[in-house]
Write an enzyme that holds these catalytic residues in place. Structure first.
Site, PDB file in Angstrom:
ATOM      1  N   LYS A  80       0.839  -1.195   0.000  1.00  0.00           N
ATOM      2  CA  LYS A  80       0.000   0.000   0.000  1.00  0.00           C
ATOM      3  C   LYS A  80       0.882   1.257   0.000  1.00  0.00           C
ATOM      4  O   LYS A  80       2.061   1.129   0.334  1.00  0.00           O
ATOM      5  CB  LYS A  80      -0.917  -0.024   1.220  1.00  0.00           C
ATOM      6  N   HIS A 128      -5.820  -0.117   7.110  1.00  0.00           N
ATOM      7  CA  HIS A 128      -5.866  -0.888   8.356  1.00  0.00           C
ATOM      8  C   HIS A 128      -7.172  -0.697   9.136  1.00  0.00           C
ATOM      9  O   HIS A 128      -7.809  -1.660   9.550  1.00  0.00           O
ATOM     10  CB  HIS A 128      -4.709  -0.501   9.283  1.00  0.00           C
TER      11      HIS A 128
HETATM   12  C1  BG6 Z   1       2.069   1.045   8.428  1.00  0.00           C
HETATM   13  C2  BG6 Z   1       2.082   2.540   8.382  1.00  0.00           C
HETATM   14  O1  BG6 Z   1       1.222   0.532   7.436  1.00  0.00           O
HETATM   15  O2  BG6 Z   1       1.603   0.605   9.696  1.00  0.00           O
HETATM   16  C3  BG6 Z   1       2.945   3.095   9.501  1.00  0.00           C
HETATM   17  O3  BG6 Z   1       2.582   2.973   7.126  1.00  0.00           O
HETATM   18  C4  BG6 Z   1       2.515   2.536  10.830  1.00  0.00           C
HETATM   19  O4  BG6 Z   1       2.880   4.506   9.508  1.00  0.00           O
HETATM   20  C5  BG6 Z   1       2.415   1.025  10.775  1.00  0.00           C
HETATM   21  O5  BG6 Z   1       3.484   2.926  11.804  1.00  0.00           O
HETATM   22  C6  BG6 Z   1       1.793   0.475  12.045  1.00  0.00           C
HETATM   23  O6  BG6 Z   1       1.869  -0.908  12.034  1.00  0.00           O
HETATM   24  P1  BG6 Z   1       1.841  -1.732  13.394  1.00  0.00           P
HETATM   25  O7  BG6 Z   1       1.834  -3.158  12.953  1.00  0.00           O
HETATM   26  O8  BG6 Z   1       3.056  -1.340  14.180  1.00  0.00           O
HETATM   27  O9  BG6 Z   1       0.575  -1.333  14.097  1.00  0.00           O
END
Ligand code: BG6
Length: 513
Positions: A169, A261
């Site tokens: 993404k 997400h």
């Molecule tokens: C990524 C984002 O997709 O997900 C980041 O680009 C973010 O900015 C990260 O920090 C967070 O992932 P996780 O697994 O640490 O919650």
């Protein structure tokens, strides 16, 4: 609050995952951050756990001129220091590194793709797997020349092999560019061979949402507007933009976190049961749900969204700079590092139930969770005698950290009066199984090698996500930018986010831990 522990009813033996197919993983952007921080440590872990097919190899592709030996030693350095790599040892690394190769080339040069084809054919003649898994580790929106180049060199063909492509993404910037990108991808690859990564879907606790909802008859009958008052979905981080200032200037929190997400978490929480646990059955229901989310008018965006940007502050006793002081960020930047929205799902199950979602960087704690708040009991039988409130149950699906589930309910407080006490039934992955399950990238890499796209985002899901996000982005461009920075690093985000829930006897859960 009392805590009730939850125990498994049978002894659990966690089996290692099945190995993937033999294949050659071709990574575009091999000298980049993602390769070093996530992909290679995950592949190393999979190899150590015995989940890697003996016929698995990596061909890293990058513009930087270096030999395969240099490539290996750079990655050895990164993996040995990475907190993602479990039990790094020289002997395991030696076994693993023999599978790593490097090929220099410029993705904008047409000749490069013909050269790549020659190299792949030569590797195949020397015994490498014929199956090809292309991994575009640059953002998908910059991947067009790679996809087109692969098509021109006929590297998309499947005769006598499988050929798949993994995309990172963001899949475009808005609905139009997302559609255009999908078209470019589809001119070259069949949708069944396209694996769009949203790494949240690889998290054990995110997959568990489906098991919790559809593996238990207890919750499904009450999982609707008749019993649920509102749903709160949070993905809070303590980290800042981590050296990705220029990316964040372009992207902002809405595109970076919400467009994928958080909307995926919402879709899994609210979707209808799929007819089977199969890739298309699950994704079909997610798309239906995403399509039922009401896009906002500019007036609604003004009332039902809040954006924020962090200023300097303190996290864990350390001073941290504000977003505008981060490298590669403009001193009067209008990019948001925080977003909160009130969304509505227009279908029979959810009509009238607000879904409050929020995400932000440099908040007071790192926590991702879904809190489902039930309506109060219709009659306040114990209101006068208990803690003075009518009981409301809350189910918290804890995505991370402390992966697990909480269910709060009232019980009778011991004694001669009919007084209620709220208790919390707590299921913890770590306490119950001794581990929290494999990291998301390991699960997803293995799934792509096994040809299981269930945990990847389908073309129509991406478009349905942009349909919700694009009107908000457009409205934000027209509406006055809030007085940024509007929250202090280490806080719970801008105060204005409280106004989304104000006056409704609802509140965000405090993030301070
Ligand atoms: C990524 C984002 O997709 O997900 C980041 O680009 C973010 O900015 C990260 O920090 C967070 O992932 P996780 O697994 O640490 O919650």
């Amino acid at each position: 609050m009392a805590v009730v522990e939850v125990n498994p009813t049978e002894k659990v033996v966690i089996e290692p995952p099945q190995a993937g197919d033999s294949c050659l993983l071709i990574i575009f952007g091999a000298s980049g951050d993602l390769t070093r921080r996530k992909l290679i440590p995950s592949l190393y872990n999979l190899a150590c756990a015995g989940c890697m097919n003996p016929g698995f190899e990596v061909l890293g592709v990058g513009r930087t001129a270096m030999s395969s030996e240099d490539f290996r030693s750079k990655l050895r350095e990164a993996v040995s220091k990475s907190s993602e790599a479990r039990n790094f040892s020289e002997s395991n690394w030696k076994d693993f590194e023999s599978r790593l190769h490097y090929f220099v080339g410029d993705i904008n040069d047409h000749q490069f793709y013909a050269n790549l084809r020659d190299r792949l054919e030569q590797m195949e003649r020397s015994g490498s797997s014929a199956n090809r898994l292309f991994y575009v580790s640059t953002p998908a929106s910059t991947a067009e020349p790679i996809i087109e180049g692969l098509g021109e060199a006929k590297l998309n063909q499947r005769e006598g092999r499988w050929t798949r492509i993994i995309l990172e993404k963001p899949f475009g910037r808005d609905l139009d560019s997302g559609r255009k990108l999908n078209q470019v991808v589809h001119n070259v690859f069949d949708e069944t061979d396209v694996y769009r990564i949203d790494h949240y879907l690889g998290k054990e606790t995110v997959q568990n949402i489906l098991v919790f909802r559809f593996g238990n008859s207890l919750f499904e009958p009450v999982w609707n507007r008749n019993y649920i008052d509102y749903v709160e979905i949070t993905a809070a981080e303590t980290v800042g933009v981590e050296g990705r200032g220029s990316f964040y200037e372009e992207t902002g929190a809405l595109r970076d976190m919400v467009a994928n997400h958080l909307l995926q978490l919402l879709a899994l929480t609210a979707m209808e049961p799929p007819i089977a646990f199969e890739a298309d059955a699950v994704r079909e229901q997610k798309v239906q749900l995403l399509r039922s989310i009401r896009p906002m008018t500019i007036e609604e965006v003004a009332q039902r969204t809040v954006r924020g940007q962090y200023g300097p502050g303190e996290i864990d006793g350390m001073h941290v700079p504000g977003y505008r002081q981060e490298p590669a960020v403009s001193t009067n930047s209008a990019a948001e590092t925080y977003a909160a929205l009130e969304l509505y799902v227009d279908n029979w199950r959810w009509a009238g139930v607000p879904f409050y979602i929020r995400t932000g960087k440099r908040l007071s704690s790192r926590v991702s969770e879904i809190r489902v708040h039930f309506k109060p009991t219709p009659q306040a039988l114990f209101a006068g005698t208990s803690h003075g409130q009518v009981a409301t149950n809350v189910i918290t699906l804890r995505i991370q950290p402390d992966d697990g589930i909480n269910i709060s309910f009232d019980v009778k407080r011991p004694g001669d009066q009919m007084r209620a006490l709220s208790v919390d039934a707590n299921f913890s992955y770590q306490a119950t199984f001794g581990s929290t399950g494999p990291p998301a990238y390991e699960t997803l890499l293995l799934d792509s090698m096994r040809g299981d796209p269930t945990l990847f985002t389908r073309r129509d899901e991406v478009e349905a996500e942009w349909r919700i996000i694009t009107p908000i982005e457009e409205a934000w461009l027209k509406l006055p930018v809030p007085p940024f920075p509007n929250y202090v690093a280490g806080s719970d985000g801008p105060m204005q986010a409280d106004s989304l829930l104000a006056g409704k006897h609802r509140e965000w859960r405090s993030l301070a831990r």
